[in-house]
Design a protein around this motif. Structure first.
Motif, PDB file in Angstrom:
ATOM      1  N   SER A 140      33.522 -26.308 -26.386  1.00  0.00           N
ATOM      2  CA  SER A 140      33.419 -27.294 -25.311  1.00  0.00           C
ATOM      3  C   SER A 140      33.964 -26.667 -24.042  1.00  0.00           C
ATOM      4  O   SER A 140      34.633 -25.623 -24.091  1.00  0.00           O
ATOM      5  CB  SER A 140      34.245 -28.546 -25.663  1.00  0.00           C
ATOM      6  OG  SER A 140      35.640 -28.266 -25.539  1.00  0.00           O
ATOM      7  N   PRO A 141      33.724 -27.274 -22.881  1.00  0.00           N
ATOM      8  CA  PRO A 141      34.310 -26.730 -21.658  1.00  0.00           C
ATOM      9  C   PRO A 141      35.827 -26.589 -21.762  1.00  0.00           C
ATOM     10  O   PRO A 141      36.394 -25.560 -21.372  1.00  0.00           O
ATOM     11  CB  PRO A 141      33.903 -27.753 -20.598  1.00  0.00           C
ATOM     12  CG  PRO A 141      32.598 -28.291 -21.106  1.00  0.00           C
ATOM     13  CD  PRO A 141      32.794 -28.388 -22.589  1.00  0.00           C
ATOM     14  N   TRP A 142      36.482 -27.608 -22.316  1.00  0.00           N
ATOM     15  CA  TRP A 142      37.934 -27.532 -22.441  1.00  0.00           C
ATOM     16  C   TRP A 142      38.359 -26.413 -23.387  1.00  0.00           C
ATOM     17  O   TRP A 142      39.236 -25.605 -23.075  1.00  0.00           O
ATOM     18  CB  TRP A 142      38.507 -28.861 -22.925  1.00  0.00           C
ATOM     19  CG  TRP A 142      39.986 -28.785 -23.134  1.00  0.00           C
ATOM     20  CD1 TRP A 142      40.653 -28.698 -24.327  1.00  0.00           C
ATOM     21  CD2 TRP A 142      40.989 -28.729 -22.120  1.00  0.00           C
ATOM     22  NE1 TRP A 142      42.006 -28.597 -24.121  1.00  0.00           N
ATOM     23  CE2 TRP A 142      42.244 -28.615 -22.774  1.00  0.00           C
ATOM     24  CE3 TRP A 142      40.965 -28.756 -20.734  1.00  0.00           C
ATOM     25  CZ2 TRP A 142      43.447 -28.536 -22.073  1.00  0.00           C
ATOM     26  CZ3 TRP A 142      42.166 -28.687 -20.035  1.00  0.00           C
ATOM     27  CH2 TRP A 142      43.382 -28.575 -20.704  1.00  0.00           C
ATOM     28  N   LEU A 143      37.730 -26.335 -24.543  1.00  0.00           N
ATOM     29  CA  LEU A 143      38.082 -25.281 -25.499  1.00  0.00           C
ATOM     30  C   LEU A 143      37.816 -23.898 -24.928  1.00  0.00           C
ATOM     31  O   LEU A 143      38.537 -22.942 -25.239  1.00  0.00           O
ATOM     32  CB  LEU A 143      37.305 -25.482 -26.805  1.00  0.00           C
ATOM     33  CG  LEU A 143      37.753 -26.670 -27.668  1.00  0.00           C
ATOM     34  CD1 LEU A 143      36.746 -26.915 -28.785  1.00  0.00           C
ATOM     35  CD2 LEU A 143      39.143 -26.439 -28.249  1.00  0.00           C
ATOM     36  N   ALA A 144      36.801 -23.784 -24.073  1.00  0.00           N
ATOM     37  CA  ALA A 144      36.488 -22.485 -23.469  1.00  0.00           C
ATOM     38  C   ALA A 144      37.636 -21.956 -22.634  1.00  0.00           C
ATOM     39  O   ALA A 144      37.823 -20.743 -22.521  1.00  0.00           O
ATOM     40  CB  ALA A 144      35.225 -22.597 -22.622  1.00  0.00           C
ATOM     41  N   THR A 145      38.421 -22.854 -22.047  1.00  0.00           N
ATOM     42  CA  THR A 145      39.534 -22.381 -21.212  1.00  0.00           C
ATOM     43  C   THR A 145      40.577 -21.631 -22.033  1.00  0.00           C
ATOM     44  O   THR A 145      41.235 -20.727 -21.519  1.00  0.00           O
ATOM     45  CB  THR A 145      40.215 -23.538 -20.463  1.00  0.00           C
ATOM     46  OG1 THR A 145      40.828 -24.447 -21.394  1.00  0.00           O
ATOM     47  CG2 THR A 145      39.217 -24.286 -19.586  1.00  0.00           C
ATOM     48  N   GLY A 146      40.726 -21.989 -23.300  1.00  0.00           N
ATOM     49  CA  GLY A 146      41.666 -21.272 -24.151  1.00  0.00           C
ATOM     50  C   GLY A 146      41.197 -19.866 -24.466  1.00  0.00           C
ATOM     51  O   GLY A 146      42.012 -18.975 -24.708  1.00  0.00           O
ATOM     52  N   VAL A 147      39.885 -19.666 -24.440  1.00  0.00           N
ATOM     53  CA  VAL A 147      39.314 -18.343 -24.690  1.00  0.00           C
ATOM     54  C   VAL A 147      39.386 -17.483 -23.429  1.00  0.00           C
ATOM     55  O   VAL A 147      39.796 -16.325 -23.480  1.00  0.00           O
ATOM     56  CB  VAL A 147      37.850 -18.471 -25.172  1.00  0.00           C
ATOM     57  CG1 VAL A 147      37.219 -17.091 -25.332  1.00  0.00           C
ATOM     58  CG2 VAL A 147      37.803 -19.237 -26.499  1.00  0.00           C
ATOM     59  N   THR A 148      38.999 -18.066 -22.299  1.00  0.00           N
ATOM     60  CA  THR A 148      39.003 -17.298 -21.052  1.00  0.00           C
ATOM     61  C   THR A 148      40.412 -17.148 -20.473  1.00  0.00           C
ATOM     62  O   THR A 148      40.687 -16.186 -19.758  1.00  0.00           O
ATOM     63  CB  THR A 148      38.121 -17.958 -19.992  1.00  0.00           C
ATOM     64  OG1 THR A 148      38.689 -19.226 -19.615  1.00  0.00           O
ATOM     65  CG2 THR A 148      36.700 -18.160 -20.508  1.00  0.00           C
ATOM     66  N   GLY A 149      41.272 -18.124 -20.756  1.00  0.00           N
ATOM     67  CA  GLY A 149      42.625 -18.085 -20.206  1.00  0.00           C
ATOM     68  C   GLY A 149      42.697 -18.471 -18.747  1.00  0.00           C
ATOM     69  O   GLY A 149      43.700 -18.201 -18.071  1.00  0.00           O
TER      70      GLY A 149
END
Length: 204
Positions: free
Chosen positions: A77-86
């Motif tokens: 999800s967009p939110w979960l993606a932030t944990g990957v990209t940092g």
């Protein structure tokens, strides 16, 4: 999953979001494109923007009502993606959209777990300070963010900083993995003396 053919406006919206063209995103929305449009992989324009760290585009889409929790076919999800990209900037751009911080990826992890694995110190610090995310959440592998930082990290200064941030935020150093092995034991086995020392001190 079978999806309907997309209109020209929807295709333009997806393309603009992926390219980071905020003006083109606004134009596509003005033409009636749905912010919830999905591509062949189930990715919304906002997820495309989040994965590429197009913060200005994300702000436009969130303001237009895009769902920050909409998951694609891989359960991203967009939110979960932030944990990957940092990306702290993207994380903050999504906050007005009301992210579900309990939402999990295909491994059963919340966003702070992949961020810890990747050594995204600033993100780990920000997401713990600015949301109610569970620092001790356990994923399907039996790992917390603390365990993942040790097991999948490189033992260097960046991952040590992540460990310190997690501990300061209430991470339980004694919470073991599915095999009963603690983060300190993993650190000692891998020769990560700096991290092991931090964890020994936290266990006292």
């Amino acid at each position: 999953m079978t999806r309907k053919a997309l209109s020209a406006a929807q295709l333009a919206l997806l393309d603009a979001a992926g390219r980071g063209d905020a003006d083109a995103v606004r134009a596509a929305l003005a033409r009636g494109a749905d912010p919830g449009t999905r591509d062949a992989d189930g990715r919304t324009p906002l997820l495309r923007a989040a994965l590429a760290d197009h913060v200005a585009v994300a702000r436009v889409l969130v303001a237009a009502g895009a769902d920050v929790n909409a998951r694609d076919d891989r359960q991203d999800s967009p939110w979960l993606a932030t944990g990957v990209t940092g990306s702290v900037a993207m994380m903050r751009a999504l906050l007005p959209g009301g992210p579900d911080v309990t939402l999990t990826n295909r491994f059963g992890g919340v966003s702070v777990i992949p961020a810890s694995e990747r050594g995204h110190v600033a993100y780990v610090r920000a997401v713990l300070a600015e949301t109610g995310i569970d620092v001790n959440h356990v994923n399907r592998l039996g790992w917390t963010a603390l365990l993942e930082a040790v097991i999948l990290g490189d033992g260097g200064g960046t991952h040590q900083a992540v460990v310190e941030v997690l501990l300061a935020a209430g991470a339980d150093p004694l919470l073991p993995d599915a095999d009963g092995v603690t983060a300190r034991a993993h650190a000692e086995r891998r020769g990560f003396e700096g991290i092991a020392g931090v964890l020994r001190a936290a266990e006292r």
